[in-house]
Motif scaffolding. Structure first.
Motif, PDB file in Angstrom:
ATOM      1  N   ALA A 108     -15.992 -12.398 -10.446  1.00  0.00           N
ATOM      2  CA  ALA A 108     -15.232 -11.696  -9.414  1.00  0.00           C
ATOM      3  C   ALA A 108     -13.771 -12.120  -9.472  1.00  0.00           C
ATOM      4  N   GLN A 109     -12.902 -11.233  -9.047  1.00  0.00           N
ATOM      5  CA  GLN A 109     -11.462 -11.487  -9.070  1.00  0.00           C
ATOM      6  C   GLN A 109     -11.089 -12.753  -8.298  1.00  0.00           C
ATOM      7  N   ASP A 110     -11.706 -13.013  -7.164  1.00  0.00           N
ATOM      8  CA  ASP A 110     -11.361 -14.175  -6.338  1.00  0.00           C
ATOM      9  C   ASP A 110     -11.621 -15.507  -7.031  1.00  0.00           C
ATOM     10  N   GLU A 111     -12.425 -15.511  -8.081  1.00  0.00           N
ATOM     11  CA  GLU A 111     -12.721 -16.768  -8.766  1.00  0.00           C
ATOM     12  C   GLU A 111     -11.515 -17.333  -9.514  1.00  0.00           C
ATOM     13  N   TRP A 112     -10.453 -16.532  -9.683  1.00  0.00           N
ATOM     14  CA  TRP A 112      -9.235 -17.061 -10.303  1.00  0.00           C
ATOM     15  C   TRP A 112      -8.602 -18.140  -9.434  1.00  0.00           C
ATOM     16  N   TYR A 113      -8.810 -18.070  -8.113  1.00  0.00           N
ATOM     17  CA  TYR A 113      -8.250 -19.088  -7.217  1.00  0.00           C
ATOM     18  C   TYR A 113      -8.792 -20.485  -7.535  1.00  0.00           C
ATOM     19  N   ASP A 114     -10.006 -20.559  -8.071  1.00  0.00           N
ATOM     20  CA  ASP A 114     -10.649 -21.844  -8.356  1.00  0.00           C
ATOM     21  C   ASP A 114     -10.497 -22.287  -9.805  1.00  0.00           C
ATOM     22  N   ASN A 115      -9.747 -21.540 -10.606  1.00  0.00           N
ATOM     23  CA  ASN A 115      -9.620 -21.837 -12.032  1.00  0.00           C
ATOM     24  C   ASN A 115      -8.509 -22.863 -12.238  1.00  0.00           C
ATOM     25  N   SER A 116      -8.862 -24.030 -12.743  1.00  0.00           N
ATOM     26  CA  SER A 116      -7.880 -25.103 -12.949  1.00  0.00           C
ATOM     27  C   SER A 116      -6.980 -24.868 -14.154  1.00  0.00           C
ATOM     28  N   GLU A 117      -7.257 -23.864 -14.957  1.00  0.00           N
ATOM     29  CA  GLU A 117      -6.450 -23.574 -16.139  1.00  0.00           C
ATOM     30  C   GLU A 117      -5.266 -22.653 -15.846  1.00  0.00           C
ATOM     31  N   VAL A 118      -5.230 -22.105 -14.622  1.00  0.00           N
ATOM     32  CA  VAL A 118      -4.138 -21.212 -14.244  1.00  0.00           C
ATOM     33  C   VAL A 118      -3.504 -21.691 -12.949  1.00  0.00           C
ATOM     34  N   THR A 119      -2.296 -21.220 -12.687  1.00  0.00           N
ATOM     35  CA  THR A 119      -1.574 -21.582 -11.468  1.00  0.00           C
ATOM     36  C   THR A 119      -0.785 -20.374 -10.980  1.00  0.00           C
ATOM     37  N   GLY A 120      -0.189 -20.513  -9.805  1.00  0.00           N
ATOM     38  CA  GLY A 120       0.637 -19.430  -9.270  1.00  0.00           C
ATOM     39  C   GLY A 120      -0.143 -18.201  -8.874  1.00  0.00           C
ATOM     40  N   VAL A 121      -1.417 -18.352  -8.493  1.00  0.00           N
ATOM     41  CA  VAL A 121      -2.238 -17.197  -8.122  1.00  0.00           C
ATOM     42  C   VAL A 121      -1.634 -16.572  -6.862  1.00  0.00           C
ATOM     43  N   THR A 122      -1.203 -15.305  -7.010  1.00  0.00           N
ATOM     44  CA  THR A 122      -0.484 -14.618  -5.948  1.00  0.00           C
ATOM     45  C   THR A 122      -1.028 -13.206  -5.768  1.00  0.00           C
ATOM     46  N   PRO A 123      -1.378 -12.807  -4.540  1.00  0.00           N
ATOM     47  CA  PRO A 123      -1.801 -11.414  -4.313  1.00  0.00           C
ATOM     48  C   PRO A 123      -0.670 -10.456  -4.675  1.00  0.00           C
ATOM     49  N   ARG A 124      -1.056  -9.341  -5.292  1.00  0.00           N
ATOM     50  CA  ARG A 124      -0.054  -8.361  -5.739  1.00  0.00           C
ATOM     51  C   ARG A 124      -0.691  -6.981  -5.751  1.00  0.00           C
ATOM     52  N   GLN A 125      -0.074  -6.021  -5.120  1.00  0.00           N
ATOM     53  CA  GLN A 125      -0.577  -4.651  -5.099  1.00  0.00           C
ATOM     54  C   GLN A 125      -0.269  -3.981  -6.435  1.00  0.00           C
ATOM     55  N   ILE A 126      -1.286  -3.420  -7.074  1.00  0.00           N
ATOM     56  CA  ILE A 126      -1.123  -2.692  -8.341  1.00  0.00           C
ATOM     57  C   ILE A 126      -1.597  -1.266  -8.086  1.00  0.00           C
ATOM     58  N   ASN A 127      -0.655  -0.373  -7.886  1.00  0.00           N
ATOM     59  CA  ASN A 127      -0.949   0.999  -7.473  1.00  0.00           C
ATOM     60  C   ASN A 127      -1.786   0.934  -6.188  1.00  0.00           C
ATOM     61  N   ASP A 128      -3.005   1.468  -6.191  1.00  0.00           N
ATOM     62  CA  ASP A 128      -3.838   1.443  -4.987  1.00  0.00           C
ATOM     63  C   ASP A 128      -4.831   0.286  -4.958  1.00  0.00           C
ATOM     64  N   ARG A 129      -4.715  -0.651  -5.878  1.00  0.00           N
ATOM     65  CA  ARG A 129      -5.668  -1.765  -5.935  1.00  0.00           C
ATOM     66  C   ARG A 129      -5.013  -3.083  -5.525  1.00  0.00           C
ATOM     67  N   SER A 130      -5.808  -3.930  -4.928  1.00  0.00           N
ATOM     68  CA  SER A 130      -5.352  -5.280  -4.596  1.00  0.00           C
ATOM     69  C   SER A 130      -5.543  -6.155  -5.826  1.00  0.00           C
ATOM     70  N   GLY A 131      -4.450  -6.601  -6.386  1.00  0.00           N
ATOM     71  CA  GLY A 131      -4.510  -7.419  -7.584  1.00  0.00           C
ATOM     72  C   GLY A 131      -4.033  -8.832  -7.331  1.00  0.00           C
ATOM     73  N   LEU A 132      -4.037  -9.627  -8.376  1.00  0.00           N
ATOM     74  CA  LEU A 132      -3.521 -10.991  -8.367  1.00  0.00           C
ATOM     75  C   LEU A 132      -2.669 -11.179  -9.614  1.00  0.00           C
ATOM     76  N   THR A 133      -1.633 -11.984  -9.511  1.00  0.00           N
ATOM     77  CA  THR A 133      -0.923 -12.440 -10.709  1.00  0.00           C
ATOM     78  C   THR A 133      -1.095 -13.941 -10.801  1.00  0.00           C
ATOM     79  N   PHE A 134      -1.089 -14.465 -12.022  1.00  0.00           N
ATOM     80  CA  PHE A 134      -1.187 -15.899 -12.268  1.00  0.00           C
ATOM     81  C   PHE A 134      -0.785 -16.154 -13.704  1.00  0.00           C
ATOM     82  N   TYR A 135      -0.621 -17.423 -14.057  1.00  0.00           N
ATOM     83  CA  TYR A 135      -0.192 -17.768 -15.410  1.00  0.00           C
ATOM     84  C   TYR A 135      -0.817 -19.094 -15.820  1.00  0.00           C
ATOM     85  N   PRO A 136      -0.816 -19.392 -17.130  1.00  0.00           N
ATOM     86  CA  PRO A 136      -1.459 -20.607 -17.621  1.00  0.00           C
ATOM     87  C   PRO A 136      -0.803 -21.864 -17.059  1.00  0.00           C
ATOM     88  N   ASP A 137      -1.614 -22.866 -16.791  1.00  0.00           N
ATOM     89  CA  ASP A 137      -1.131 -24.166 -16.321  1.00  0.00           C
ATOM     90  C   ASP A 137      -1.264 -25.161 -17.470  1.00  0.00           C
TER      91      ASP A 137
END
Length: 193
Positions: A108-137
């Motif tokens: 599930a998309q929310d599991e990115w919040y618990d991923n220790s390999e990425v950081t900067g998890v930020t909610p972001r609207q992508i057209n009509d979908r609720s997305g997230l942005t993040f990058y490698p840590d």
């Protein structure tokens, strides 16, 4: 000198590491001699398989709309067979010295919040979908890669941008999340719900 193909494989490898970190944190089982090891396995992703494959199901028109070159597909991480925890492909960009990756996974998309390999998890609207942005840590400077995650009924999707290492001095922003968002917005209409 790094080739585009070799670098695209590097993109996929980074994505796999991030995805596997999420899977391991979630308690998913491993594979031993082709059979799943279910000791201590959670129900997250249990028995699930990525149903949508960007390597074969993302149309060339979608790639062209996003500025990717359909003829420059890297399938190094496209798992063989019809059952896979994730599917990832990357294409060379026509708009600059970077690669565009698209993936699907059972998590599930929310599991990115618990991923220790990425950081900067930020909610972001992508057209009509609720997305997230993040990058490698991973400590790299400048940060040349950014992911956009989107929900999907049977897991989640992601679009990533990875700026070529040899061109890092021309990187317009670190991490390149606005660029990733732009490509995700162009690809989103072609992605499954």
């Amino acid at each position: 000198m790094r080739t585009a193909k070799r670098h695209s494989a590097g993109i996929a490898a980074h994505a796999v590491l991030a995805i596997l970190a999420t899977a391991l944190a979630a308690g998913c089982g491993t594979t031993i001699q082709g059979e799943p090891d279910t000791k201590g396995e959670s129900t997250t992703g249990q028995g699930a398989s990525a149903e949508w494959n960007p390597c074969s199901q993302l149309p060339d028109d979608a790639l062209r709309a996003a500025g990717a070159d359909p003829s420059q597909k890297n399938t190094a991480v496209d798992a063989p067979g019809d059952r896979a925890f994730f599917r990832i492909c990357a294409w060379d960009s026509l708009d600059g010295p970077f690669h565009i990756g698209v993936g699907s996974m059972v998590l599930a998309q929310d599991e990115w919040y618990d991923n220790s390999e990425v950081t900067g998890v930020t909610p972001r609207q992508i057209n009509d979908r609720s997305g997230l942005t993040f990058y490698p840590d991973n400590g790299d400077q400048p940060i040349r890669q950014c992911y956009v995650s989107l929900p999907m009924a049977s897991g989640s999707l992601f679009v990533d941008v990875d700026w070529q290492y040899s061109e890092r001095d021309s990187l317009p922003e670190s991490p390149p999340c606005e660029l990733a968002v732009q490509h995700a917005q162009k690809l989103e209409p072609f992605l499954p719900d």
